[in-house]
Scaffold this active site. Structure first.
Site, PDB file in Angstrom:
ATOM      1  N   SER A 165       0.925  -1.334  -0.086  1.00 24.97           N
ATOM      2  CA  SER A 165       0.182   0.173  -0.004  1.00 24.97           C
ATOM      3  C   SER A 165       0.840   1.093  -0.061  1.00 24.97           C
ATOM      4  CB  SER A 165      -0.801  -0.289   1.344  1.00 24.97           C
ATOM      5  OG  SER A 165      -1.322   1.323   1.400  1.00 24.97           O
ATOM      6  N   TYR A 178      -2.730  -0.387  10.482  1.00 21.54           N
ATOM      7  CA  TYR A 178      -2.670  -0.864   9.023  1.00 21.54           C
ATOM      8  C   TYR A 178      -1.267  -0.189   8.577  1.00 21.54           C
ATOM      9  CZ  TYR A 178      -3.999  -1.146   4.403  1.00 21.54           C
ATOM     10  OH  TYR A 178      -4.139  -1.386   2.890  1.00 21.54           O
TER      11      TYR A 178
HETATM   12  P1  NDP Z   1     -10.972  -6.688   0.005  1.00 25.02           P
HETATM   13  O1  NDP Z   1     -11.620  -6.705   1.598  1.00 25.02           O
HETATM   14  O2  NDP Z   1     -11.979  -6.532  -0.978  1.00 25.02           O
HETATM   15  O3  NDP Z   1     -10.603  -8.324  -0.139  1.00 25.02           O
HETATM   16  C1  NDP Z   1      -9.657  -8.730   0.802  1.00 25.02           C
HETATM   17  C2  NDP Z   1      -9.513 -10.200   0.733  1.00 25.02           C
HETATM   18  O4  NDP Z   1      -8.506 -10.813   1.782  1.00 25.02           O
HETATM   19  C3  NDP Z   1     -10.805 -10.988   0.695  1.00 25.02           C
HETATM   20  O5  NDP Z   1     -10.946 -11.846  -0.198  1.00 25.02           O
HETATM   21  C4  NDP Z   1     -10.613 -11.689   2.025  1.00 25.02           C
HETATM   22  O6  NDP Z   1     -11.644 -12.673   2.126  1.00 25.02           O
HETATM   23  C5  NDP Z   1      -9.493 -11.899   2.263  1.00 25.02           C
HETATM   24  N1  NDP Z   1      -8.828 -12.209   3.635  1.00 25.02           N
HETATM   25  C6  NDP Z   1      -9.026 -11.193   4.564  1.00 25.02           C
HETATM   26  N2  NDP Z   1      -8.431 -11.742   5.730  1.00 25.02           N
HETATM   27  C7  NDP Z   1      -7.888 -12.879   5.644  1.00 25.02           C
HETATM   28  C8  NDP Z   1      -7.388 -13.933   6.157  1.00 25.02           C
HETATM   29  N3  NDP Z   1      -7.045 -13.848   7.331  1.00 25.02           N
HETATM   30  N4  NDP Z   1      -6.931 -15.239   5.614  1.00 25.02           N
HETATM   31  C9  NDP Z   1      -7.064 -15.239   4.178  1.00 25.02           C
HETATM   32  N5  NDP Z   1      -7.830 -14.157   3.447  1.00 25.02           N
HETATM   33  C10 NDP Z   1      -8.198 -13.319   4.004  1.00 25.02           C
HETATM   34  O7  NDP Z   1      -9.756  -5.930   0.171  1.00 25.02           O
HETATM   35  P2  NDP Z   1      -9.028  -5.383  -1.452  1.00 25.02           P
HETATM   36  O8  NDP Z   1      -9.144  -6.142  -2.590  1.00 25.02           O
HETATM   37  O9  NDP Z   1      -9.281  -3.782  -1.078  1.00 25.02           O
HETATM   38  O10 NDP Z   1      -7.385  -5.537  -0.738  1.00 25.02           O
HETATM   39  C11 NDP Z   1      -6.741  -6.615  -1.037  1.00 25.02           C
HETATM   40  C12 NDP Z   1      -5.061  -5.880  -0.728  1.00 25.02           C
HETATM   41  O11 NDP Z   1      -5.112  -4.482  -1.147  1.00 25.02           O
HETATM   42  C13 NDP Z   1      -5.063  -5.982   0.822  1.00 25.02           C
HETATM   43  O12 NDP Z   1      -3.914  -6.237   1.258  1.00 25.02           O
HETATM   44  C14 NDP Z   1      -5.392  -4.409   1.076  1.00 25.02           C
HETATM   45  O13 NDP Z   1      -4.459  -3.982   2.117  1.00 25.02           O
HETATM   46  C15 NDP Z   1      -4.531  -3.954  -0.247  1.00 25.02           C
HETATM   47  N6  NDP Z   1      -4.866  -2.592  -0.501  1.00 25.02           N
HETATM   48  C16 NDP Z   1      -6.003  -2.140  -0.827  1.00 25.02           C
HETATM   49  C17 NDP Z   1      -6.460  -0.735  -1.174  1.00 25.02           C
HETATM   50  C18 NDP Z   1      -7.846  -0.281  -1.352  1.00 25.02           C
HETATM   51  O14 NDP Z   1      -7.930   1.016  -1.211  1.00 25.02           O
HETATM   52  N7  NDP Z   1      -8.714  -1.062  -1.184  1.00 25.02           N
HETATM   53  C19 NDP Z   1      -5.027   0.321  -0.948  1.00 25.02           C
HETATM   54  C20 NDP Z   1      -3.836  -0.297  -0.968  1.00 25.02           C
HETATM   55  C21 NDP Z   1      -3.836  -1.588  -0.644  1.00 25.02           C
HETATM   56  P3  NDP Z   1     -12.195 -13.310   3.541  1.00 25.02           P
HETATM   57  O15 NDP Z   1     -12.681 -12.235   4.304  1.00 25.02           O
HETATM   58  O16 NDP Z   1     -13.142 -14.251   2.823  1.00 25.02           O
HETATM   59  O17 NDP Z   1     -11.027 -14.118   4.227  1.00 25.02           O
END
Ligand code: NDP
Length: 282
Positions: A165, A178
């Site tokens: 990020s 975070y």
């Molecule tokens: P979403 O919340 O849309 O998706 C997150 C995904 O991670 C889901 O599939 C969720 O599935 C999974 N996840 C969460 N916790 C766990 C866990 N303990 N074990 C396995 N899977 C897990 O997030 P984004 O697509 O927005 O984010 C994806 C990545 O990008 C993250 O690392 C985020 O920090 C990073 N990011 C996002 C930004 C944004 O603005 N959206 C900006 C910069 C970075 P489930 O809950 O079913 O496990």
């Protein structure tokens, strides 16, 4: 009937360089695991990896979401599987890794994308929040990378990409846990990159600013609930604060992930690719 990717390994290796059949997509014969592949950025990454010829495992805790992503990819003629895994749980990661190897033959690409966001003013950051966020965003990528790295080193080829990020590089108010966890992720990648020099395995990170995903929707809802401000107005304000006047798309992040995949990306090692539609971020 599921396609067995091991049958597709039609590449030759000539003086250490892979020679694919003419017209074959660059990840033909490769297996890839995308954590957090049930929604948001992970889905776009899985889509692009399969389009590039990889057989993919999408993994997360919500079985219905990853099953539906894998089904959609298979309906488009790609090779995709869903494996439930909680990246914070070493046993769950070990089981996922074993099953992924069984299904894919080998895992050559890992995208550490699973992540969560929490916010609080510094003095209200609870130990529970700090630890939960670090377990998913920093410990998870450590466990997943440790599970797949030995196989990559044995084969002398691998691509590990962390979805970090801009908060891996700069601080902002109210996101202490975070940002610290995402700084930890980058720190891990920088150390590993030095250890991996010359092995054929690379580790790199993408650093997006606000991306239009369910995570961002949830953050906007939380701010709205806390402040009483209209969610649409909060979204507009966020968009206006982005250099390009809009959020980053999931496909733009996935494209950045793909830049690390080609054989010619072998010297991109320990890089941090900022995606924010404008200069700066540090
Ligand atoms: P979403 O919340 O849309 O998706 C997150 C995904 O991670 C889901 O599939 C969720 O599935 C999974 N996840 C969460 N916790 C766990 C866990 N303990 N074990 C396995 N899977 C897990 O997030 P984004 O697509 O927005 O984010 C994806 C990545 O990008 C993250 O690392 C985020 O920090 C990073 N990011 C996002 C930004 C944004 O603005 N959206 C900006 C910069 C970075 P489930 O809950 O079913 O496990």
């Amino acid at each position: 009937m599921m396609r067995d990717v091991r049958e597709d390994r039609s590449e030759r290796v000539d003086e250490g360089v892979r020679i694919l059949p003419a017209g074959a997509p660059m990840l033909t014969g490769k297996g890839a695991v995308v954590t957090g592949g049930g929604r948001g950025i992970g889905v776009a990454v899985a889509r692009k990896l399969t389009r590039a010829g990889a057989a993919v495992v999408v993994s997360a805790r919500s079985e219905n979401e990853i099953e539906s992503v894998a089904e959609g990819l298979r309906a488009a003629g790609r090779t995709a599987h869903a494996i439930v895994c909680d990246v914070t749980d070493p046993e769950s990661v070990a089981a996922m890794a074993a099953r992924a190897r069984e299904l894919l033959g080998s895992v050559d690409v890992v995208v550490n994308n699973a992540g969560i966001a929490r916010s609080a003013p510094f003095l209200k950051v609870s130990l529970e929040q700090w630890e939960t966020v670090h377990r998913v965003n920093a410990t998870g990528p450590l466990l997943v990378t440790q599970a797949f790295l030995p196989g990559m080193l044995e084969r002398g080829w691998g691509r590990i990409v962390n979805v970090a990020s801009v908060a891996s590089l700069i601080g902002n108010p109210y996101i202490t846990a975070y940002a610290a966890s995402k700084h930890a992720l980058i720190g891990m990648a920088r150390c590993l990159a030095d250890e991996l020099a010359g092995t054929g395995v690379t580790v790199n990170s993408v650093c997006p600013s606000y991306v239009d995903t369910p995570m961002t929707d949830a953050n906007i809802e939380k701010i709205s609930a806390k402040t009483g401000r209209d969610a649409d107005a909060i979204r507009q304000r966020l968009e206006q604060k982005q250099p390009g006047g809009r959020m980053i798309t999931v496909d733009e992040v996935a494209h950045a992930v793909m830049t690390f995949m080609p054989d010619d990306a072998a010297s991109l090692q320990g890089a941090e690719l900022v995606i924010r539609g404008g200069g700066g971020a540090r």
